[in-house]
Write a protein that holds these residues in place. Structure first.
Motif, mmCIF file in Angstrom:
data_model
loop_
_atom_site.group_PDB
_atom_site.id
_atom_site.type_symbol
_atom_site.label_atom_id
_atom_site.label_comp_id
_atom_site.label_asym_id
_atom_site.label_seq_id
_atom_site.Cartn_x
_atom_site.Cartn_y
_atom_site.Cartn_z
ATOM 1 N N CYS A 200 0.859 -1.199 0.000
ATOM 2 C CA CYS A 200 0.000 0.000 0.000
ATOM 3 C C CYS A 200 0.890 1.243 0.000
ATOM 4 O O CYS A 200 1.813 1.346 0.807
ATOM 5 C CB CYS A 200 -0.904 -0.022 1.228
ATOM 6 N N CYS A 203 0.340 3.217 3.642
ATOM 7 C CA CYS A 203 0.776 2.665 4.931
ATOM 8 C C CYS A 203 1.894 1.630 4.759
ATOM 9 O O CYS A 203 2.415 1.132 5.751
ATOM 10 C CB CYS A 203 -0.412 2.062 5.689
ATOM 11 N N CYS A 224 -7.397 -1.152 1.368
ATOM 12 C CA CYS A 224 -6.247 -1.665 2.101
ATOM 13 C C CYS A 224 -6.735 -2.258 3.426
ATOM 14 O O CYS A 224 -7.411 -1.566 4.188
ATOM 15 C CB CYS A 224 -5.237 -0.555 2.360
ATOM 16 N N CYS A 227 -4.960 0.075 6.400
ATOM 17 C CA CYS A 227 -5.303 1.478 6.660
ATOM 18 C C CYS A 227 -6.684 1.856 6.118
ATOM 19 O O CYS A 227 -7.119 2.993 6.302
ATOM 20 C CB CYS A 227 -4.246 2.417 6.074
HETATM 21 ZN ZN LIG Z 1 -2.732 0.963 3.539
#
Ligand SMILES: [Zn+2]
Length: 254
Positions: A200, A203, A224, A227
């Motif tokens: 991601c 994050c 995700c 996050c």
């Molecule tokens: Zn993420």
């Protein structure tokens, strides 16, 4: 609307939101600094008013005491005369006691007046100190207030422009997707992230292979799991952003 078109609109929205956040942060900082100075000035004004009122009260009390002193000294004068007219020792003793009592009262008042003199001097010193502090602050405020006010006006104008641009973009996004975007943005500050190599961009968590595979087909958005940001697949890393830093989707403002 193709997913590619949706991605472009979301990216523009994310960029505007980053700018809006920067603008509103700057605005509130300027406002806070100005308000802080203004409320400090008001506090100093209140202290000055309190100080002056207390000086006035003490001076009134001191005047009353001086009036009492004048009255007492004429009483003392009268008692002295009385003493000269006394015929018996008993009479003289009584007048003598009266005189002593009057002199004691007189001294008590003199001591009170001396104490008040000290307190009034102290209070005047404080008022003078606060007054010069106030003058410095008022000068500072006068020098910056015009600038700050015009900067605030500019920033507010920009904020209004960006907000109307933003409203134009919202109409182009599927309502469900926009709701998701807003939900995550309110919690995380930013709501959009991408993946290029299976992590991601916001994050940096590694995605499950199944999810990554699904995203690489490029026909749907994902989320995700770490996050909760809306995820899409990018074939290339955007210019100026390394893998760990997605353009427009950084979690910190400019
Ligand atoms: Zn993420």
């Amino acid at each position: 609307m193709t997913i590619q078109a949706q991605i472009e609109v979301l990216e523009s929205l994310a960029a505007i939101d980053a700018e809006l956040k920067g603008l509103s942060d700057a605005l509130s900082q300027e406002r806070e600094a100005l308000e802080g100075k203004k409320s400090h000035l008001a506090e100093l004004d209140a202290r000055l008013a309190r100080g002056e009122k207390s000086i006035e009260e003490m001076e009134r009390t001191r005047n009353d005491l001086h009036a009492e002193l004048r009255q007492m000294s004429s009483q003392i004068e009268k008692s002295r005369e009385k003493l000269t007219r006394c015929r018996t020792e008993r009479e003289a003793n009584a007048v003598q006691r009266e005189l002593e009592e009057l002199r004691k009262l007189y001294r008590d008042r003199e001591i009170e007046i001396e104490k008040l003199d000290v307190l009034i001097d102290q209070a005047r010193g404080e008022v003078q100190q606060v007054s010069s502090e106030r003058q410095t602050l008022a000068g500072e405020l006068g020098a910056i207030e015009g600038d700050v006010t015009s900067r605030l006006g500019d920033a507010e104008k920009q904020l209004a422009e960006k907000t109307s641009q933003r409203n134009g973009l919202i109409g182009k996004i599927q309502p469900g997707l926009y709701r998701r975007y807003e939900l995550v943005r309110k919690r995380r500050g930013t709501a959009l992230a991408w993946t290029h190599d299976g992590t991601c961009s916001a994050c940096h968590m590694r995605l499950q292979p199944m999810l990554f595979q699904r995203l690489t087909r490029g026909d749907e958005f994902g989320q995700c799991p770490s996050c909760n940001r809306i995820l899409y697949f990018r074939r290339d890393v955007p210019e100026g952003a390394d893998r760990a830093d997605a353009a427009g989707t950084q979690s910190s403002g400019p």
